[in-house]
Write an enzyme that holds these catalytic residues in place. Structure first.
Site, PDB file in Angstrom:
ATOM      1  N   ASP A   1      -8.910  -6.141   3.286  1.00 34.74           N
ATOM      2  CA  ASP A   1      -7.617  -6.600   2.767  1.00 34.74           C
ATOM      3  C   ASP A   1      -7.290  -8.033   3.187  1.00 34.74           C
ATOM      4  O   ASP A   1      -6.332  -8.621   2.683  1.00 34.74           O
ATOM      5  CB  ASP A   1      -6.487  -5.686   3.267  1.00 34.74           C
ATOM      6  CG  ASP A   1      -6.532  -4.313   2.626  1.00 34.74           C
ATOM      7  OD1 ASP A   1      -7.002  -4.219   1.486  1.00 34.74           O
ATOM      8  OD2 ASP A   1      -6.086  -3.341   3.268  1.00 34.74           O
TER       9      ASP A   1
ATOM     10  N   ASP B   1       0.851  -1.188   0.000  1.00 33.77           N
ATOM     11  CA  ASP B   1       0.000   0.000   0.000  1.00 33.77           C
ATOM     12  C   ASP B   1       0.885   1.236   0.000  1.00 33.77           C
ATOM     13  O   ASP B   1       2.016   1.190   0.492  1.00 33.77           O
ATOM     14  CB  ASP B   1      -0.894   0.020   1.242  1.00 33.77           C
ATOM     15  CG  ASP B   1      -1.973  -1.054   1.196  1.00 33.77           C
ATOM     16  OD1 ASP B   1      -2.457  -1.336   0.097  1.00 33.77           O
ATOM     17  OD2 ASP B   1      -2.301  -1.601   2.254  1.00 33.77           O
TER      18      ASP B   1
ATOM     19  N   ASP C   1      -4.212  -3.268   5.631  1.00 39.70           N
ATOM     20  CA  ASP C   1      -4.573  -2.815   6.973  1.00 39.70           C
ATOM     21  C   ASP C   1      -6.064  -2.934   7.266  1.00 39.70           C
ATOM     22  O   ASP C   1      -6.457  -3.092   8.409  1.00 39.70           O
ATOM     23  CB  ASP C   1      -4.118  -1.372   7.193  1.00 39.70           C
ATOM     24  CG  ASP C   1      -4.602  -0.424   6.098  1.00 39.70           C
ATOM     25  OD1 ASP C   1      -5.454  -0.838   5.295  1.00 39.70           O
ATOM     26  OD2 ASP C   1      -4.112   0.718   6.054  1.00 39.70           O
TER      27      ASP C   1
END
Length: 633
Positions: free
Chosen positions: A365, A87, A361
């Protein structure tokens, strides 16, 4: 090796018949004990303990560097990671958003709308509590003298449509003295789709295509500077809406303006990306940001060199799984993605046989993290669901920590291989020494001697090798293939020749000991020969542990470069003292059946043992020369 044990038992019986003898109980017992001694020599008793200790120490070291390993198997997998999907926000960047640009007719209304359309709170100490992007908007309003708490008192929230990653917008409805006022903020392109008017000179006017083009041009200009851009709009209502769904609220909006926020990249990330490139690991950036913003940051970090290497979630939806599998190597940046896209990215890379790590997070996900070879959860911003399915949790949410963990994983795997190579080469030498001695018709070592060597002499150096620091080129070589076994890369051949060398030195010590004892070269049982053989084999394996600090590198060069392993030095001293003690301490030497050898025999045995270092150094030099010539070709 165990097959040799069975063979030797049968061979002894057959030889007894061939020589005209009859195998009685005592002969069978002696032959069986010989086979047992071979079994003792063949099995590295300390191997399981060594591997467990190596992994445990490695996990502890990783935790000190903010990488919390939740599954031991992840340590081994980290060493062969080829793809790291990360990310952007908070992992590659600092997650400290700050509004640095704005665009629109009325900055005060823009700041007010942005601040009210957030879930950030200002606590009694004046701290902003909430998501970093929204906190930046509230801080922006504060910088203009607009306190969200004061604004909420004057215009309390009476309805809302929470942010959703699919529609990329959030709406709040407020009751004011002048009526009901709605603010909607989100991605500029999504906001514009729902705008029919634009604020100009303090009044809403019908929005034109030229207005839309100007807004999107400004949006792109901000994004090209790696700014995260949000748009804000409003709508006035006659009363609090009964239907508070997004579809009922987010239409016929009046465009107010844009804010451009910067989230600085972590200063250590660029070096970590470069280290990834050097070590054959491909970094992949995944973000919900606009494509232009993602490209700008990725190019700044060195993840990509061209915008053509970026793709959006919408473009990804147009590609089938089979097509994406073939095209996945073209892209290193994914913008405007949804959680389900992350699963497709992981599966595409894994379908190409790549060991893939994926960070995440949010609750959504979890599927992609679970699908990856190495699932990485965020320790600060990560949810409990994400952490529970992850193989590793980053205590600092930092991309550089992943690279550090990969380096540690490589070091741990290297050290496990060094320990295994050392133990197997040592055990092979014991098996071969017993085998050749039995073929020739004499006893070179007893089972108790082999147990001592395996449990005391070998175990200490093997454990010390697990503490070896990573070699200088550890992150300059490509990841090992997941299909590579423990004997890949020439380890099997190294074990064979090193075990053979130790065997030759041990046999030489035996015959020299017998010659010094009797003055004759003959093949018979010899107390002095057995004692010297034990001393040579024990010390030879101790000295050989120094060779194992590097599979191909010169330990002499490592010493001159200041590379030391104090644990290995201490284990060498401890093994040396204990081995000498069982030969010379009264009572101990009787228990082991050792002869009291003189200084001459002691020095010769040690000299033979030390010879393993220059012999292996010479062979390593030829191996390096061969590898260098092969690389040139």
């Amino acid at each position: 090796m165990l097959g040799i044990c069975v063979f030797m038992f049968i061979f002894g019986i057959v030889r007894q018949y061939i020589t005209g003898g009859t195998p009685d109980f005592n002969f069978l017992l002696d032959t069986f004990m010989l086979a047992v001694s071979l079994a003792v020599a063949a099995i590295p008793e300390g191997l399981a303990a060594v591997v467990t200790v190596v992994l445990s120490i490695g996990v502890t070291n990783m935790s000190k560097k903010n990488a919390i390993i939740r599954r031991l198997t992840a340590v081994e997998t980290l060493g062969c990671a080829q793809i790291i999907c990360s990310d952007k926000t908070g992992t590659l960047t600092q997650n400290k958003m700050t509004v640095v640009e704005h665009y629109g007719d009325n900055e005060m209304l823009l700041a007010k709308g942005m601040a009210l359309c957030t879930d950030v709170n200002i606590d009694h100490s004046g701290n902003l509590v909430g998501e970093p992007t929204e906190a930046a908007l509230v801080a922006y309003a504060l910088s203009l003298g607009l306190n969200k708490n004061d604004m909420l008192k004057a215009a309390p929230r009476v309805a809302e449509a929470p942010f959703d990653s699919m529609r990329k917008m959030m709406t709040t409805v407020h009751k004011t003295a002048d009526g009901i006022l709605q603010f909607t903020k989100g991605a500029p392109d999504e906001i514009l789709k729902n705008c029919t008017h634009i604020l100009k000179n303090g009044e809403p006017v019908e929005i034109t295509q030229a207005d839309r083009d100007a807004i999107m041009a400004q949006n792109k200009a901000y994004a090209d500077r790696a700014l995260r851009v949000l748009a804000c709009s409003f709508r006035t209502l006659d009363e609090v809406p009964a239907d508070q769904s997004p579809e009922a609220l987010e239409h016929d909006l009046v465009f107010i303006g844009l804010t451009g926020m910067i989230d600085p990249v972590r200063p250590e990330v660029k070096a970590a990306i470069e280290e990834c490139r050097t070590s054959g690991i491909r970094p992949i950036m995944i973000t919900g940001d606009h494509k232009d913003t993602a490209v700008a940051i990725a190019m700044e970090l060195g993840i990509i060199t061209s915008p053509s290497e970026a793709i959006t979630g919408a473009e990804l939806d147009e590609i089938s799984d089979e097509e994406f599998k073939d095209a996945v190597e073209k892209y290193s940046v994914y913008a405007r993605v949804q959680p389900e896209h992350k699963v497709r990215i992981v599966n595409a890379w894994r379908a190409r046989g790549k060991i893939t790590a994926m960070t995440g997070d949010g609750v959504n996900d979890a599927p992609s993290i679970k699908s990856a070879d190495i699932g990485v959860g965020m320790g600060i911003t990560g949810t409990d669901v994400t952490k529970n399915v992850a193989d590793m949790v980053l205590a600092d949410d930092n991309f550089a920590t992943i690279v550090t963990a990969v380096e540690e994983g490589r070091r741990i795997y290297d050290n496990i291989r060094k320990s295994i190579q050392f133990l197997l080469a040592s055990n092979l030498s014991e098996v071969m020494s017993i085998f050749f001695a039995n073929i020739l018709g004499f006893t070179i070592l007893k089972p108790v001697h082999l147990l001592w060597i395996n449990l005391v002499t070998d175990s200490f150096p093997a454990l010390a090798l697990s503490m070896e620091k990573g070699e200088k080129n550890i992150m300059k070589r490509p990841p090992r293939k997941s299909t590579d076994g423990i004997f890949a890369g020439g380890v099997g051949g190294d074990i064979a020749y090193q075990g053979f060398l130790v065997t030759l030195l041990t046999l030489a010590a035996y015959f020299i000991g017998h010659f010094i004892e009797s003055g004759r070269w003959e093949i018979v049982d010899s107390p002095d020969g057995m004692t010297m053989a034990f001393l040579t084999m024990s010390m030879c394996e101790i000295f050989h542990s120094l060779n194992m600090r590097s599979q191909r590198g010169s330990i002499i060069k490592m010493a001159f470069q200041g590379s030391h392993n104090k644990y290995l030095a201490l284990s060498t001293i401890a093994s040396f003292v204990t081995t000498t003690a069982v030969i010379y301490v009264p009572g101990l030497n009787d228990a082991f059946g050792f002869e009291h050898i003189d200084l001459q025999e002691y020095v010769i045995a040690l000299a033979l043992a030390f010879a393993i270092i220059p012999l292996v150094e010479i062979i390593k030099a030829f191996e390096r020369l061969y590898a260098k010539r092969k690389k040139k070709k």
